[in-house]
Design a protein around this motif. Structure first.
Motif, PDB file in Angstrom:
ATOM      1  N   ALA A 211       0.834  -1.277  -0.097  1.00 18.72           N
ATOM      2  CA  ALA A 211       0.024   0.068  -0.018  1.00 18.72           C
ATOM      3  C   ALA A 211       0.888   1.448   0.268  1.00 18.72           C
ATOM      4  N   PRO A 212       1.888   1.330   0.920  1.00 24.21           N
ATOM      5  CA  PRO A 212       2.596   2.536   0.734  1.00 24.21           C
ATOM      6  C   PRO A 212       3.318   3.219  -0.732  1.00 24.21           C
ATOM      7  N   ILE A 213       3.500   1.734  -1.468  1.00 25.58           N
ATOM      8  CA  ILE A 213       4.115   2.152  -2.865  1.00 25.58           C
ATOM      9  C   ILE A 213       2.896   2.718  -3.750  1.00 25.58           C
ATOM     10  N   VAL A 214       1.771   2.384  -3.451  1.00 29.21           N
ATOM     11  CA  VAL A 214       0.579   2.659  -4.359  1.00 29.21           C
ATOM     12  C   VAL A 214      -0.059   3.833  -4.120  1.00 29.21           C
ATOM     13  N   LEU A 215       0.034   4.262  -2.861  1.00 26.96           N
ATOM     14  CA  LEU A 215      -0.395   5.619  -2.408  1.00 26.96           C
ATOM     15  C   LEU A 215       0.006   6.846  -3.219  1.00 26.96           C
ATOM     16  N   PRO A 216       1.059   7.125  -3.248  1.00 29.36           N
ATOM     17  CA  PRO A 216       1.380   8.255  -4.151  1.00 29.36           C
ATOM     18  C   PRO A 216       0.784   8.119  -5.453  1.00 29.36           C
ATOM     19  N   THR A 217       0.453   7.165  -6.293  1.00 29.68           N
ATOM     20  CA  THR A 217      -0.181   7.218  -7.401  1.00 29.68           C
ATOM     21  C   THR A 217      -1.632   7.578  -7.216  1.00 29.68           C
ATOM     22  N   LEU A 218      -2.353   7.162  -6.133  1.00 28.22           N
ATOM     23  CA  LEU A 218      -3.542   7.382  -5.930  1.00 28.22           C
ATOM     24  C   LEU A 218      -3.682   8.876  -5.674  1.00 28.22           C
ATOM     25  N   VAL A 219      -2.776   9.468  -4.947  1.00 26.37           N
ATOM     26  CA  VAL A 219      -2.942  10.797  -4.524  1.00 26.37           C
ATOM     27  C   VAL A 219      -2.745  11.730  -5.798  1.00 26.37           C
ATOM     28  N   THR A 220      -1.779  11.370  -6.517  1.00 26.68           N
ATOM     29  CA  THR A 220      -1.756  12.167  -7.954  1.00 26.68           C
ATOM     30  C   THR A 220      -2.919  12.117  -8.625  1.00 26.68           C
ATOM     31  N   ILE A 221      -3.508  10.868  -8.800  1.00 27.29           N
ATOM     32  CA  ILE A 221      -4.780  10.924  -9.620  1.00 27.29           C
ATOM     33  C   ILE A 221      -5.965  11.328  -8.973  1.00 27.29           C
ATOM     34  N   GLY A 222      -5.959  11.506  -7.857  1.00 29.17           N
ATOM     35  CA  GLY A 222      -6.937  12.253  -7.068  1.00 29.17           C
ATOM     36  C   GLY A 222      -6.970  13.536  -7.034  1.00 29.17           C
ATOM     37  N   ALA A 223      -5.961  14.246  -7.291  1.00 26.95           N
ATOM     38  CA  ALA A 223      -5.639  15.576  -7.490  1.00 26.95           C
ATOM     39  C   ALA A 223      -6.252  15.864  -8.830  1.00 26.95           C
ATOM     40  N   ILE A 224      -5.951  15.228  -9.998  1.00 28.35           N
ATOM     41  CA  ILE A 224      -6.303  15.370 -11.146  1.00 28.35           C
ATOM     42  C   ILE A 224      -7.833  14.986 -11.578  1.00 28.35           C
ATOM     43  N   ASP A 225      -8.095  14.318 -10.428  1.00 24.57           N
ATOM     44  CA  ASP A 225      -9.687  13.924 -10.592  1.00 24.57           C
ATOM     45  C   ASP A 225     -10.662  14.948  -9.843  1.00 24.57           C
ATOM     46  N   PHE A 226      -9.946  15.689  -9.058  1.00 17.95           N
ATOM     47  CA  PHE A 226     -10.604  16.452  -8.215  1.00 17.95           C
ATOM     48  C   PHE A 226     -11.628  17.542  -9.019  1.00 17.95           C
ATOM     49  N   ALA A 227     -10.914  18.094 -10.118  1.00 17.10           N
ATOM     50  CA  ALA A 227     -11.388  18.966 -11.104  1.00 17.10           C
ATOM     51  C   ALA A 227     -12.583  18.278 -11.656  1.00 17.10           C
ATOM     52  N   THR A 228     -12.453  17.011 -12.101  1.00 14.69           N
ATOM     53  CA  THR A 228     -13.647  16.223 -12.798  1.00 14.69           C
ATOM     54  C   THR A 228     -14.842  16.350 -11.769  1.00 14.69           C
ATOM     55  N   VAL A 229     -14.422  16.212 -10.642  1.00 13.67           N
ATOM     56  CA  VAL A 229     -15.892  15.810  -9.719  1.00 13.67           C
ATOM     57  C   VAL A 229     -16.163  17.436  -9.318  1.00 13.67           C
ATOM     58  N   VAL A 230     -15.611  18.467  -9.280  1.00 12.39           N
ATOM     59  CA  VAL A 230     -15.966  19.664  -9.220  1.00 12.39           C
ATOM     60  C   VAL A 230     -17.131  20.035 -10.318  1.00 12.39           C
ATOM     61  N   LEU A 231     -16.708  19.627 -11.455  1.00 15.10           N
ATOM     62  CA  LEU A 231     -17.539  19.783 -12.713  1.00 15.10           C
ATOM     63  C   LEU A 231     -18.862  19.005 -12.576  1.00 15.10           C
ATOM     64  N   ALA A 232     -18.562  17.926 -12.300  1.00 14.40           N
ATOM     65  CA  ALA A 232     -20.016  17.108 -12.133  1.00 14.40           C
ATOM     66  C   ALA A 232     -20.798  17.382 -10.967  1.00 14.40           C
ATOM     67  N   GLU A 233     -20.281  17.774  -9.826  1.00 12.11           N
ATOM     68  CA  GLU A 233     -21.183  18.364  -8.698  1.00 12.11           C
ATOM     69  C   GLU A 233     -21.974  19.523  -9.378  1.00 12.11           C
ATOM     70  N   SER A 234     -21.324  20.502 -10.267  1.00 15.41           N
ATOM     71  CA  SER A 234     -21.723  21.826 -10.639  1.00 15.41           C
ATOM     72  C   SER A 234     -22.940  21.407 -11.688  1.00 15.41           C
ATOM     73  N   SER A 235     -22.598  20.529 -12.684  1.00 17.84           N
ATOM     74  CA  SER A 235     -23.466  20.144 -13.546  1.00 17.84           C
ATOM     75  C   SER A 235     -24.873  19.575 -12.705  1.00 17.84           C
ATOM     76  N   LEU A 236     -24.666  18.547 -11.942  1.00 18.18           N
ATOM     77  CA  LEU A 236     -25.816  18.152 -11.287  1.00 18.18           C
ATOM     78  C   LEU A 236     -26.679  19.270 -10.279  1.00 18.18           C
ATOM     79  N   SER A 237     -25.863  20.338  -9.738  1.00 17.04           N
ATOM     80  CA  SER A 237     -26.534  21.222  -9.139  1.00 17.04           C
ATOM     81  C   SER A 237     -27.199  22.282 -10.090  1.00 17.04           C
ATOM     82  N   PHE A 238     -26.740  22.316 -11.339  1.00 18.60           N
ATOM     83  CA  PHE A 238     -27.343  22.977 -12.322  1.00 18.60           C
ATOM     84  C   PHE A 238     -28.549  22.476 -12.953  1.00 18.60           C
ATOM     85  N   LEU A 239     -28.674  21.124 -12.731  1.00 17.12           N
ATOM     86  CA  LEU A 239     -29.816  20.210 -13.380  1.00 17.12           C
ATOM     87  C   LEU A 239     -30.815  20.196 -11.951  1.00 17.12           C
ATOM     88  N   GLY A 240     -30.614  20.778 -10.806  1.00 17.34           N
ATOM     89  CA  GLY A 240     -31.567  20.870  -9.792  1.00 17.34           C
ATOM     90  C   GLY A 240     -31.398  19.648  -8.968  1.00 17.34           C
TER      91      GLY A 240
END
Length: 315
Positions: A211-240
């Motif tokens: 797990a300690p070897i895999v964790l840095p990769t997950l953190v990097t992907i999580g930082a990249i995916d954060f922007a996608t989740v912000v857009l997804a949340e904004s889209s759902l809020s826009f749709l009510g």
């Protein structure tokens, strides 16, 4: 002087260099530096915004209804204009950052934890458990993420908990498959074989060695995916189907102002601009970090640094 003391004194300068190396490199990349400054501003708004401007978000001012921006006639809090009820858009932007960033953070955190755990099991297990986990991930990935979110939220009802849950579920396969691919490679290394030979159980091998070897990769992907989740949340809020009144997010603010684009464009423009700049900053910083974390691509940052006349330390 003992060998331990010599080692400690010799390692101290290198430790200081590695500690501040990232900050120095970011400071010499104006685009990454601007992204960091803006994201720190957003985080500060999310933490301190409700305390500073919490009283203004629901306070109507009918004299300032649909007031245009860049006017100080009603005070500096109305510098970005007002909405249809005369509420300060600046105050609502600052306070809305807490819900927008908070929902995205918890959704990414839950998806990293759930996807990482399932990925560890699927990658380390050689039996039916790994196959069943991967087939479940394939089922989730077979649905478009936004469509799946719409179905779940329409069935369960819109709420903060359901919104975080559905956003996390739609992102779990990304971390699951990434973790599994990493574990399939790491489990064949010599130190894992040595741990098995010494009698270590599977739980210790997974969480202590792999797990300690895999964790840095997950953190990097999580930082990249954060922007996608912000857009997804904004889209759902826009749709009510996102967070409901009286709570609000930037996406909900855009949905409120879409009916006034021809007469009061600023109601939807400022929260839309906040979403744009936040996701753009996250993508810029994630791209910079991905380049820095990859030893085969780090030369690009070092080359940009040397072009500015900064000599590089050669080993």
């Amino acid at each position: 002087m003992s060998a331990t003391a010599m080692t400690t004194s010799a390692d101290t300068p290198e430790t200081k260099v590695s500690r501040f190396q990232i900050l120095r490199l970011i400071s010499r990349n104006w685009l990454a530096l601007a992204a960091v400054i803006f994201l720190l501003l957003v985080v500060a708004c999310a933490v301190f915004g409700p305390w500073l401007m919490g009283d203004l978000i629901d306070k109507p001012n009918f004299r300032a209804r649909n007031m245009a921006p860049f006017s100080l006639s009603q005070g500096w809090t109305y510098v970005l204009g007002a909405d249809t009820l005369g509420r300060s858009l600046l105050a609502r932007l600052v306070v809305g950052a807490q819900n927008t960033i908070g929902i995205a953070f918890f959704a990414v955190f839950c998806s990293v934890v759930i996807g990482g755990m399932l990925g560890l099991i699927a990658g380390y297990s050689r039996g039916a458990a790994g196959t069943m986990i991967m087939r479940g991930a394939d089922i989730v990935m077979s649905f478009p993420s936004l469509l799946l979110a719409l179905i779940v939220l329409f069935s369960l009802g819109p709420s903060v908990t359901n919104l975080i849950l559905v956003l996390a579920i739609t992102r779990v396969p990304i971390y699951l498959r990434t973790t599994r691919a990493e574990v399939l490679e790491v489990r064949e290394r010599m130190f894992v074989s040595a741990a098995v030979a010494l009698g270590a159980n599977h739980t210790r091998i997974l969480f202590r060695h792999i797990a300690p070897i895999v964790l840095p990769t997950l953190v990097t992907i999580g930082a990249i995916d954060f922007a996608t989740v912000v857009l997804a949340e904004s889209s759902l809020s826009f749709l009510g189907l996102g967070i409901q009144a009286p709570e609000f997010t930037w996406g909900a603010m855009v949905a409120t102002g879409r009916g006034y684009l021809s007469t009061a464009w600023w109601i939807a423009f400022w929260p839309g601009l906040a979403i744009l700049l936040t996701t753009l900053s996250l993508n810029i910083l994630s791209s910079w970090w991905r380049t820095y974390a990859d030893p085969q691509q780090r030369w690009r940052i070092e080359l940009a640094r040397s072009k500015k006349g900064i000599p590089e330390k050669r080993k």
